[in-house]
Every structure is written in structure tokens, then in C-alpha cells.
Design an enzyme around this catalytic site. Structure first.
Site, PDB file in Angstrom:
ATOM      1  N   ASP A  45     -13.585  90.367  60.623  1.00  0.00           N
ATOM      2  CA  ASP A  45     -13.139  90.484  62.008  1.00  0.00           C
ATOM      3  C   ASP A  45     -14.264  91.015  62.885  1.00  0.00           C
ATOM      4  OD1 ASP A  45     -11.600  90.834  64.324  1.00  0.00           O
ATOM      5  OD2 ASP A  45      -9.863  91.470  63.188  1.00  0.00           O
ATOM      6  N   ASP A  46     -14.668  90.230  63.882  1.00  0.00           N
ATOM      7  CA  ASP A  46     -15.670  90.645  64.875  1.00  0.00           C
ATOM      8  C   ASP A  46     -17.071  90.814  64.284  1.00  0.00           C
ATOM      9  OD1 ASP A  46     -13.511  90.680  66.547  1.00  0.00           O
ATOM     10  OD2 ASP A  46     -13.687  92.773  67.141  1.00  0.00           O
ATOM     11  N   CYS A  85      -8.820  86.769  68.110  1.00  0.00           N
ATOM     12  CA  CYS A  85      -8.215  86.823  66.782  1.00  0.00           C
ATOM     13  C   CYS A  85      -7.163  85.754  66.489  1.00  0.00           C
ATOM     14  CB  CYS A  85      -7.589  88.200  66.567  1.00  0.00           C
ATOM     15  SG  CYS A  85      -8.762  89.558  66.550  1.00  0.00           S
ATOM     16  N   ARG A  89      -7.349  82.558  63.795  1.00  0.00           N
ATOM     17  CA  ARG A  89      -6.640  82.558  62.514  1.00  0.00           C
ATOM     18  C   ARG A  89      -5.686  81.373  62.411  1.00  0.00           C
ATOM     19  NH1 ARG A  89      -7.842  87.743  60.446  1.00  0.00           N
ATOM     20  NH2 ARG A  89      -9.246  88.608  62.026  1.00  0.00           N
ATOM     21  N   LYS A 141      -5.576  91.159  57.159  1.00  0.00           N
ATOM     22  CA  LYS A 141      -4.972  90.964  58.479  1.00  0.00           C
ATOM     23  C   LYS A 141      -4.369  89.571  58.622  1.00  0.00           C
ATOM     24  CE  LYS A 141      -6.529  90.815  63.306  1.00  0.00           C
ATOM     25  NZ  LYS A 141      -7.648  91.120  64.221  1.00  0.00           N
ATOM     26  N   HIS A 143      -1.930  88.496  61.636  1.00  0.00           N
ATOM     27  CA  HIS A 143      -2.043  88.306  63.086  1.00  0.00           C
ATOM     28  C   HIS A 143      -1.562  86.933  63.571  1.00  0.00           C
ATOM     29  CE1 HIS A 143      -4.287  90.202  66.724  1.00  0.00           C
ATOM     30  NE2 HIS A 143      -3.000  89.990  66.947  1.00  0.00           N
ATOM     31  N   SER A 169      -4.088  93.488  64.546  1.00  0.00           N
ATOM     32  CA  SER A 169      -5.367  94.194  64.630  1.00  0.00           C
ATOM     33  C   SER A 169      -5.205  95.694  64.411  1.00  0.00           C
ATOM     34  CB  SER A 169      -6.019  93.951  65.998  1.00  0.00           C
ATOM     35  OG  SER A 169      -6.386  92.602  66.152  1.00  0.00           O
ATOM     36  N   HIS A 223     -13.892  95.161  63.070  1.00  0.00           N
ATOM     37  CA  HIS A 223     -13.168  95.338  64.322  1.00  0.00           C
ATOM     38  C   HIS A 223     -12.997  96.841  64.581  1.00  0.00           C
ATOM     39  CE1 HIS A 223      -9.795  95.275  67.168  1.00  0.00           C
ATOM     40  NE2 HIS A 223      -9.888  93.954  67.262  1.00  0.00           N
ATOM     41  N   ASP A 273     -13.975  85.673  62.274  1.00  0.00           N
ATOM     42  CA  ASP A 273     -13.004  85.086  63.197  1.00  0.00           C
ATOM     43  C   ASP A 273     -13.578  84.835  64.585  1.00  0.00           C
ATOM     44  OD1 ASP A 273     -13.125  87.757  64.022  1.00  0.00           O
ATOM     45  OD2 ASP A 273     -10.963  87.929  64.351  1.00  0.00           O
ATOM     46  N   ASN A 274     -14.636  85.532  64.955  1.00  0.00           N
ATOM     47  CA  ASN A 274     -15.291  85.350  66.251  1.00  0.00           C
ATOM     48  C   ASN A 274     -16.537  86.221  66.267  1.00  0.00           C
ATOM     49  OD1 ASN A 274     -12.363  86.961  67.137  1.00  0.00           O
ATOM     50  ND2 ASN A 274     -14.291  88.108  67.272  1.00  0.00           N
ATOM     51  N   LYS A 289     -17.657  88.426  71.847  1.00  0.00           N
ATOM     52  CA  LYS A 289     -16.240  88.165  71.648  1.00  0.00           C
ATOM     53  C   LYS A 289     -15.533  87.959  72.986  1.00  0.00           C
ATOM     54  CE  LYS A 289     -12.055  90.427  69.901  1.00  0.00           C
ATOM     55  NZ  LYS A 289     -11.525  91.504  69.037  1.00  0.00           N
TER      56      LYS A 289
END
Length: 451
Positions: A45-46, A85, A89, A141, A143, A169, A223, A273-274, A289
Site C-alpha cells: 500500500d502506497d 486504494c 484493488r 487489507k 477495502h 485502510s 500506508h 496499489d498506487n 498518490k
């Protein structure tokens, strides 16, 4: 005698317990290889494009992931499904852009009566693989809907046999930890969760080592809020601590595959994810992001599959997260449901040979209102709109007045030099492409969801 790993024993294992719990595999290295490949997708994540050693980081130490790049394939131009996010996903799970499956923006856990989440009408990658006889587990996660709001949004209602993780998150409140359908901790101890997710993934692999399995290991780090048992170790601060901890536990999982004798039967994918939020590196890319500039959506992507993916290959053509589902299905001889429009393309030939596969245009949907901001065709990228300003500050998203903007990403990855006045015919061609694609996507969504 082999070690027995239970869900509760792994859940309660501390740092010392990790070494003991993972010391002895549940099968020997002579375990016969499965004819059907296993798949492990490590999804963080991130994580920024420039946050790994194999993508140029001078500060973050990632020897395990760098080793994956040496033994497998590293993508230079791989894109997430969204710069935020939930729709990203959704892209991984369904092979579709978030707006197509009615998930254009980030979901929040409140109010609890909100009916938002992935629809039962959609077929996830886990559901496809279960049809093919796979054991399926998600660790981390989700989400894609709050199970506490609607039971049908639980990942075990969407193809997963096993769930251990958080529903959204780690900066949302509350942050419960699920063990299958039971909340076992609230709030979750965030400093320990990277290790605990990894332990649970290892336990699942051991349990299913003699059958094909799909592991979706979705770490919620780096994240923010950043938390790690590796605190203070990295020259890149707390963000680097989290990334280095993830790297370590990817190594633990790979070692387990070796110990079980199934490493060569297992395809391991690593991506994000980004792009990075307030901290972390986008490398030489512009944006972060929540933005549809390259830094918000171009992410690391590694795939290691011994004997299938060529060693040390670098793939310089575009790929996107929506491609993962059709590629994995192609690898097992399956296809997406014929009645569903899939945005992804099968890249299995590229994985196997390193040769270019023309997967078509890359579309950049923003994660605020699901607007289609940009398209990439070959080396060219056209922005017709863009998200700007701080993310989740209460001021929302704004569209800038300078668009359209045209960039050549091969010569200008920083998107610094607008060439729209030099190539007006290309601007119009790509703008027409955006309008046509988005109209078709929205018509498809309206037909399925009435909106």
C-alpha cells in the site's frame, strides 16, 4: 516430526515465536511438484516507484525483492488500476477499472449502514481460481466493502477460503483485525501486523502445499500511519523501515516455498496499489498518490516464476494491474466469464518470453469521482483533466485549466514538457479515444448497476 501451525498459535506468536514457528516446514523438500501452478500476489500500500533498490532507491535496502528482479522479470512501465486504494484493488480482483464495477472511489467504514462494496455480480480472481480447484487465502487489507456493514462484502463471500486481515485502510477508525469471520483484535496492533500477516500466509501455504493455492498477501504498509517492528533500521526513515520489513518477510515466504519443495511450481508477483502518499519516492516521475500523473500510478512490478519467466529480464512495455487476472487465468487454461467486459489483457506471452505484447491503451481513472483523466498509447500520454491538490483534506479534487497536455513518456517521464501544440492531430485522436472508451464503460456500468 513436522511442526504444527494453527491459526491461534501463529496469531499469538511474537518476534521470537516467529523464528520458532517458521523453523520447520510441514513437508520435506522432496514433496512432489504440483502440475498446476501456485500463485502468490504480494500487494503493498502506497509504495513508490523509487522505493526499492531494484528501482533505483539509494536508501531503502530491499535485498529480497532485488533478488526477485534478478531471478525473474522487472517491469519498468507498469501501472496500478487507480491512484487510490479501493478502485485499484477492484482492478486486481476483477480485471476491470473501478468505475466499471461501480467502485470508482475510496470506501470508508462509516456510516455502518452504507451499502457500498463489491457486488456479487462480479467474479473475482479468487472465485475463478476456486473453480479450477485452488485453495484461496487473503492476508491483509481488503477495502472492497465493510463486512461489519454488509455481510456480503466479506472476502469469504467473494471466493476466499481464508481471511486474516483488516477490512480497509489503517488510518480509518476503527481498525479491526479479522480471523475469518471473527474480529479478534480492535484496534489492531499495527507495529506487529506485517509479521503476523506473513506468518498466516506461511501457515496457509504449508496447509495447502500438496494442492494448488492462491495467496493474496495485501500488506497495509507503508500506508500511513507508519508502524513497524523494524523501526529505526532504515536510512529512509519510518517509510523505509516498513518497506524493509516487508522485504524481509517476502524472503521468509520465499524460503518456505523452497523448504516445501514447491518454489518452482509457484509464480510470485510483487506490486503496489498506487504511488507514494506524503513520504516515499516516485523516482524520476512526477506526481504522487491520488494523481494521474505517472508518480501516482506507475508502480514497481516484479514476477518470479522459475522455469517460466526468464531470469533477469526487464520488460519495458506498458502493463497494468487489470492485466493480472486474465494473465493468471491464461496460465491455468481458464478464461474470464464471456458475459463480462474485462479491461485487462493477457500478458502471459510477455511473462514467458520477455517479448513485447501490445496490450493496447492504458487508461488513467482518478479515484475521486471516477473521471477518466488520461490515456497512454505507446510512448504518448494525453491528459484531458487531472486531479490536483491535497488528498482527503476536505477540499476535494479540482481540475486544472492547462489541459489538454501531451507528453512523450520515453523522453520525458517527468511529464515536464507539454507537446500538445506540436501534435494537435494526436491530441484530437487520443481525446476521441478517451471519450469513446469512457462512454462505453459508463454504458456498461449503467446496464449492470443502473447508474
Amino acid at each position: 516430526m513436522t511442526a504444527t501451525v494453527t491459526r491461534r498459535s501463529v496469531l499469538g506468536a511474537g518476534a521470537a515465536g516467529l523464528a520458532t514457528t517458521l523453523a520447520a516446514p510441514s513437508a520435506s523438500a522432496s514433496t512432489p511438484r504440483s502440475r498446476t501452478p501456485n500463485f502468490v500476489v504480494v500487494y503493498v500500500d502506497d509504495l513508490g516507484y523509487g522505493d526499492l533498490g531494484c528501482y533505483g532507491s539509494p536508501l531503502v535496502r530491499t535485498p529480497v525483492l532485488d533478488g526477485m528482479a534478478r531471478r525473474g522479470m522487472r517491469f519498468t512501465d507498469f501501472y496500478s488500476g487507480s491512484p487510490v486504494c479501493t478502485p485499484s484493488r477492484a482492478a486486481l480482483m476483477t480485471g476491470c477499472y473501478g468505475p466499471r464495477v461501480n467502485l470508482p472511489a475510496v470506501l470508508f467504514p462509516y456510516p455502518r449502514d452504507v451499502d457500498e462494496g463489491i457486488s456479487a455480480e462480479e467474479t473475482t480472481i479468487a472465485e475463478y481460481l476456486k473453480r479450477e480447484g485452488y485453495a484461496t487465502g487473503i492476508f491483509g487489507k481488503w477495502h472492497l466493502g465493510d463486512p461489519a456493514s454488509r455481510a456480503e462484502h466479506h472476502p469469504m463471500e467473494h471466493g476466499f477460503d481464508r481471511y486474516f486481515g483488516i477490512p480497509y485502510s489503517n488510518d480509518m477508525d476503527p481498525v479491526p483485525l479479522y480471523d475469518d469471520r471473527e474480529i479478534v483484535e480492535e484496534p489492531v496492533d499495527q507495529a506487529t501486523i506485517t509479521r503476523r500477516l506473513s506468518e498466516q500466509a506461511v501457515a496457509f501455504v504449508r496447509e495447502h502445499a500438496d494442492e494448488p493455492f492462491f495467496v493474496y498477501l495485501a500488506h497495509h504498509q507503508p500506508h500511513e500511519p507508519l508502524a513497524s517492528e523494524f523501526a529505526g533500521r532504515s536510512a529512509a526513515g519510518a517509510h523505509g523501515d516498513s518497506v524493509e520489513e516487508i522485504d524481509h518477510y517476502v524472503g521468509v515466504l520465499l524460503d518456505e516455498l523452497d523448504a516445501l519443495g514447491i518454489r518452482e511450481d509457484t509464480c510470485v508477483v510483487f506490486t503496489s496499489d498506487n504511488g507514494p502518499w506524503y513520504v516515499g519516492s516516485a523516482g524520476d516521475l512526477y506526481g504522487r498518490k491520488a494523481e494521474t500523473y505517472e508518480g501516482g500510478m506507475r508502480v514497481p512490478f516484479l514476477v518470479e516464476w522459475p522455469g517460466v519467466v526468464p531470469r533477469g529480464a526487464t520488460y519495458r512495455e506498458p502493463g497494468q494491474l487489470v492485466d493480472l487476472l486474465p494473465t493468471i487465468l491464461a496460465a491455468v487454461g481458464a478464461r474470464p466469464d464471456p458475459g463480462r467486459v474485462i479491461d485487462g489483457h493477457d500478458l502471459l506471452t510477455a511473462w514467458r518470453t520477455g517479448r513485447r505484447v501490445d496490450r493496447g491503451d492504458i487508461f488513467y481513472y482518478e479515484g475521486g469521482n471516477g473521471r477518466l483523466n488520461a490515456v497512454r498509447r505507446g510512448d504518448w500520454k494525453l491528459h484531458v483533466s487531472r486531479a490536483a491538490g491535497p488528498y482527503f483534506t476536505g477540499r476535494g479534487f479540482s481540475s486544472t485549466a492547462e489541459t489538454p497536455q501531451l507528453f512523450n513518456l520515453r523522453t520525458d517521464p517527468e511529464e515536464s514538457y507539454d507537446l500538445s501544440e506540436h501534435r494537435p492531430e494526436l491530441v484530437e485522436e487520443l481525446a476521441d479515444t478517451i471519450r469513446a472508451f469512457d462512454a462505453a464503460l459508463r454504458a456498461d456500468r449503467a446496464a449492470r448497476y443502473g447508474s
